[in-house]
Write an enzyme that holds these catalytic residues in place. Structure first.
Site, PDB file in Angstrom:
ATOM      1  N   HIS A 158       0.831  -1.211   0.000  1.00  0.00           N
ATOM      2  CA  HIS A 158       0.000   0.000   0.000  1.00  0.00           C
ATOM      3  C   HIS A 158       0.865   1.261   0.000  1.00  0.00           C
ATOM      4  O   HIS A 158       0.723   2.130  -0.873  1.00  0.00           O
ATOM      5  CB  HIS A 158      -0.915  -0.018   1.226  1.00  0.00           C
ATOM      6  CG  HIS A 158      -1.835   1.157   1.323  1.00  0.00           C
ATOM      7  ND1 HIS A 158      -3.161   1.092   0.982  1.00  0.00           N
ATOM      8  CD2 HIS A 158      -1.626   2.434   1.728  1.00  0.00           C
ATOM      9  CE1 HIS A 158      -3.730   2.275   1.162  1.00  0.00           C
ATOM     10  NE2 HIS A 158      -2.809   3.108   1.621  1.00  0.00           N
ATOM     11  N   GLU A 159       1.753   1.364   0.979  1.00  0.00           N
ATOM     12  CA  GLU A 159       2.590   2.571   1.069  1.00  0.00           C
ATOM     13  C   GLU A 159       3.555   2.661  -0.108  1.00  0.00           C
ATOM     14  O   GLU A 159       3.877   3.765  -0.577  1.00  0.00           O
ATOM     15  CB  GLU A 159       3.352   2.589   2.397  1.00  0.00           C
ATOM     16  CG  GLU A 159       2.463   2.595   3.629  1.00  0.00           C
ATOM     17  CD  GLU A 159       1.404   3.684   3.623  1.00  0.00           C
ATOM     18  OE1 GLU A 159       1.631   4.751   3.006  1.00  0.00           O
ATOM     19  OE2 GLU A 159       0.336   3.460   4.210  1.00  0.00           O
ATOM     20  N   HIS A 213       1.842   4.374  -2.896  1.00  0.00           N
ATOM     21  CA  HIS A 213       1.929   5.829  -2.740  1.00  0.00           C
ATOM     22  C   HIS A 213       3.291   6.346  -3.201  1.00  0.00           C
ATOM     23  O   HIS A 213       3.390   7.392  -3.856  1.00  0.00           O
ATOM     24  CB  HIS A 213       1.731   6.212  -1.269  1.00  0.00           C
ATOM     25  CG  HIS A 213       0.312   6.231  -0.813  1.00  0.00           C
ATOM     26  ND1 HIS A 213      -0.688   6.879  -1.493  1.00  0.00           N
ATOM     27  CD2 HIS A 213      -0.271   5.682   0.294  1.00  0.00           C
ATOM     28  CE1 HIS A 213      -1.830   6.744  -0.833  1.00  0.00           C
ATOM     29  NE2 HIS A 213      -1.601   6.021   0.253  1.00  0.00           N
ATOM     30  N   HIS A 270       3.619   6.696  -6.848  1.00  0.00           N
ATOM     31  CA  HIS A 270       2.897   7.897  -7.277  1.00  0.00           C
ATOM     32  C   HIS A 270       3.801   9.128  -7.157  1.00  0.00           C
ATOM     33  O   HIS A 270       3.778  10.026  -8.016  1.00  0.00           O
ATOM     34  CB  HIS A 270       1.644   8.062  -6.416  1.00  0.00           C
ATOM     35  CG  HIS A 270       0.560   8.866  -7.046  1.00  0.00           C
ATOM     36  ND1 HIS A 270      -0.654   9.091  -6.431  1.00  0.00           N
ATOM     37  CD2 HIS A 270       0.481   9.514  -8.239  1.00  0.00           C
ATOM     38  CE1 HIS A 270      -1.415   9.824  -7.209  1.00  0.00           C
ATOM     39  NE2 HIS A 270      -0.746  10.104  -8.303  1.00  0.00           N
TER      40      HIS A 270
END
Length: 685
Positions: free
Chosen positions: A476-477, A480, A483
């Site tokens: 998940h992180e 990010h 991104h």
């Protein structure tokens, strides 16, 4: 001042690799003079824009404003990030002075009538300015940010806005400090080995290490996730599970100096007052105007759709867990909140013969890291190289250089995996430097990204062995961070994760999908002792069990969204009972028995001290998008290079340069529906 600046690393040109932050040289006393000097320089840059005798243009006003305040941004970014990742009493005390000062400085800019007049003049002439789409987007963002920060207010209203903004910065700071203190102060000390019954050896060893660190005999369990979660899942002693559960779920609601109940009221009312001052009926109405959802009706539509779709299955899940508990304890047994993880785990093990302790040996942190980095290499061609010459802010932190598929430098990535007293709980991604392109030279200034987590720590006998949930959190992180690392925008404020809040979770939640893919797991999941690959049969159990209690988990997230919206759709100030209001706000999504003494709001940093005020729904909003996006990968191949390239180009690289739905439809070829999520969770065939 010259002497002070000569001794302060913030005033030097960094001689570190890629101009990274010289953490090894920065001391607490360096922040205040650097922030004050940063404010002074920023003021001078704003004055230069205002005093320009030429007619306002995009270049001399909007672009100049975008480039202003670099020193201040750099210092306040480091200070703010470390308040979460590596804080101490001195920094927290300093923050009480610096945060209001920064808030006042921000207000001085956004409420500057002469500056706004120039920006408005450019905005009013945008049709004739022949701007590029990205320039036009920046102009709109800057203009709207001034409007939303009170630029159109006059007289007394402006002074009210200043006071409210200052109060808000102090309240959020105090809320977070109280939460961190309560988390750090609590410890469950056990000295009788029988009290450890049911706990896996990994949890016992970790508790022994914690006891040693804290200088006490026996075993210590804390409210940090790697300690709390295994205890709630495995400990046979129901009274101790109840004790730990109540400690966690009553944080900052006790009659002491860290009680956040009054702060919750003040935060809600302050945000409402700001919204009203700016012409909105509620804070949600104000906040959602700059979101994909646009208004609270769209948010409630999604939350209610999920309630209707998942509630029957969630109730069935509870009934199944309670049936097992009654089989073991008698027909009058009621599964309470402190029983849920314990008995649902037993049911999962009974159904699928799988639990975290069975999987941990295959998820050794260094191998997981290789797997996650390798996934990015396979999808996007990027590579990672650890560089010990890049300074870090704690010995547990590693720094990597990231290179693009053509070998060019792409980004710096910091990884910070384990809990400590100076770090708040949870997991997050942030940046120490955003990406932008110099319009004069064309140089693409690359970002410096950080991912911070609170994973199971190594012990003297074992390396850090992660749970399956921690693997998902890592993915998940890391989503990010991609991104941020792939950002390719001209302007810093449109770069990377500077997108609509209900779009920002798409890349992160998208990456979680790989956790249940055999092709991915087989790239790294080897037993830390034998080196044997995770068996196919065990992978199949992961897949088969992936939807276990999915409906309950969905309603839990929906309940947080309902609570958030209840606080921020208010149109009148709140002066009631926080606990009582909370119970009513999320009642529709509650499956487990309600415990009167508990309170989520007093520790709900996301919506009170973070950026998720009237925005917590965005996790579910983005989950609809990520399920739909991953369905294309499943259709074309989970490592399909063409689909990955399109995802990078449209979702990961564009930042806030275009409306997110335009970007999503360009990638997907259609608008998303809730169907892909329902199918993935087994709710719909």
């Amino acid at each position: 001042m010259n002497i002070i600046q000569a001794q302060n690393p913030f005033f030097e040109k960094y001689s570190t690799p890629h101009g990274t932050i010289p953490f090894d040289k920065i001391k607490t006393e360096h922040y205040e003079p650097a922030i004050r000097e940063g404010i002074s320089r920023h003021d001078a840059e704003i004055d230069a824009i205002i005093s320009n005798t030429e007619a306002p243009t995009f270049a001399n006003t909007v672009a100049a404003y975008e480039k202003s305040g670099q020193l201040l941004s750099q210092v306040s970014t480091v200070f703010g990030n470390l308040l979460s990742a590596e804080t101490n009493d001195d920094m927290q005390e300093l923050a009480k002075t610096m945060m209001p000062l920064l808030s006042e400085h921000s207000n001085n800019i956004t409420l500057n009538e002469k500056l706004f007049a120039r920006i408005k003049a450019v905005y009013d002439q945008k049709a004739q300015a022949n701007l590029t789409p990205e320039q036009n987007k920046l102009l709109e963002e800057v203009y709207n940010s001034f409007i939303r920060s009170g630029a159109n207010l006059e007289g007394e209203a402006k002074e009210q806005y200043r006071a409210l903004s200052k109060e808000l910065s102090l309240l959020t700071l105090q809320f977070g400090e109280n939460n961190l203190k309560e988390t750090n102060d609590y410890k469950l000390v056990l000295t009788d080995m029988s009290q450890l019954s049911g706990l896996p050896q990994s949890a016992v060893d970790a508790a022994a290490e914690t006891a040693k660190e804290k200088g006490v005999e026996g075993w210590v369990f804390t409210l940090q996730a790697p300690s709390y979660s295994p205890f709630m899942m495995y400990a046979n002693n129901r009274d101790l599970r109840c004790e730990l559960y109540m400690a966690y779920n009553t944080k900052c609601s006790h009659d002491n100096e860290t009680n956040n109940q009054e702060i919750v009221k003040k935060l809600v009312n302050t945000r409402l007052a700001i919204a009203k001052l700016l012409g909105y009926n509620s804070f949600a109405e104000y906040n959602l105007k700059e979101r994909m959802a646009e208004n609270s009706n769209a948010v409630y539509k999604l939350l209610n759709q999920l309630l209707d779709a998942y509630t029957p299955t969630a109730k069935q899940e509870y009934t199944e867990v309670e049936a097992l508990a009654r089989q073991l304890n008698g027909n009058d047994f009621t599964v309470m909140p402190w029983d849920w993880a314990y008995y649902s785990h037993k049911l999962k093990d009974q159904k699928f013969q799988i639990d975290d302790e069975m999987l941990r040996p295959y998820f050794e942190l260094s191998k997981v890291k290789e797997g996650v980095f390798g996934l990015a290499t396979r999808l996007y061609g990027i590579t990672f190289k650890k560089n010990d010459d890049i300074p870090v802010y704690h010995k547990d932190v590693d720094a990597y250089e990231v290179f693009d598929k053509d070998g060019k430098f792409l980004s710096v990535l910091y990884t910070d995996f384990h809990p400590r007293d100076g770090k708040r709980s949870g997991a997050w991604m942030t940046s120490y430097k955003e990406q932008w392109i110099d319009e004069t030279t064309g140089e693409n200034s690359r970002p410096h990204i950080s991912i911070v987590m609170n994973f199971t720590k190594p012990t003297k006998d074992k390396p850090a062995l992660l749970t399956f949930g921690e693997l998902e959190t890592f993915l998940h992180e890391f989503g990010h961070s991609l991104h941020g690392m792939f950002a390719n925008s001209t302007y810093e404020s449109l770069s990377g994760t500077n997108v609509y809040w209900d779009f920002v979770e798409l890349p992160s939640q998208f990456m979680e999908n790989f956790a249940t893919e055999k092709e991915f797991l087989h790239t790294f999941a080897r037993h830390y002792q034998t080196g044997k690959l995770i068996p196919d049969e065990l992978v199949q159990r992961i897949v088969d069990s992936s939807n276990f209690d999915a409906a309950y988990a969905c309603l839990r997230q929906v309940s947080f969204g309902l609570l958030d919206m209840a606080w921020y759709t208010r149109t009148a100030p709140f002066d009631g009972d926080v606990k009582d209001y909370e119970k009513k706000a999320w009642a529709k999504a509650q499956i487990l028995p309600v415990i009167e003494e508990t309170c989520m709001s007093t520790q709900f940093s996301h919506i009170f001290a973070g950026g998720y005020s009237a925005g917590y729904y965005s996790y579910k909003w983005a989950e609809v998008l990520d399920a739909d996006a991953f369905s294309l990968f499943k259709q074309k191949g989970i490592f399909n290079p063409e689909v990955a390239a399109s995802f990078r180009e449209n979702i990961l690289s564009k930042g806030g340069t275009e409306h997110p739905m335009v970007l999503y439809k360009r990638f997907r070829g259609q608008e998303p529906t809730i169907d892909a999520l329902l199918i993935r969770n087994g709710i719909k065939k």
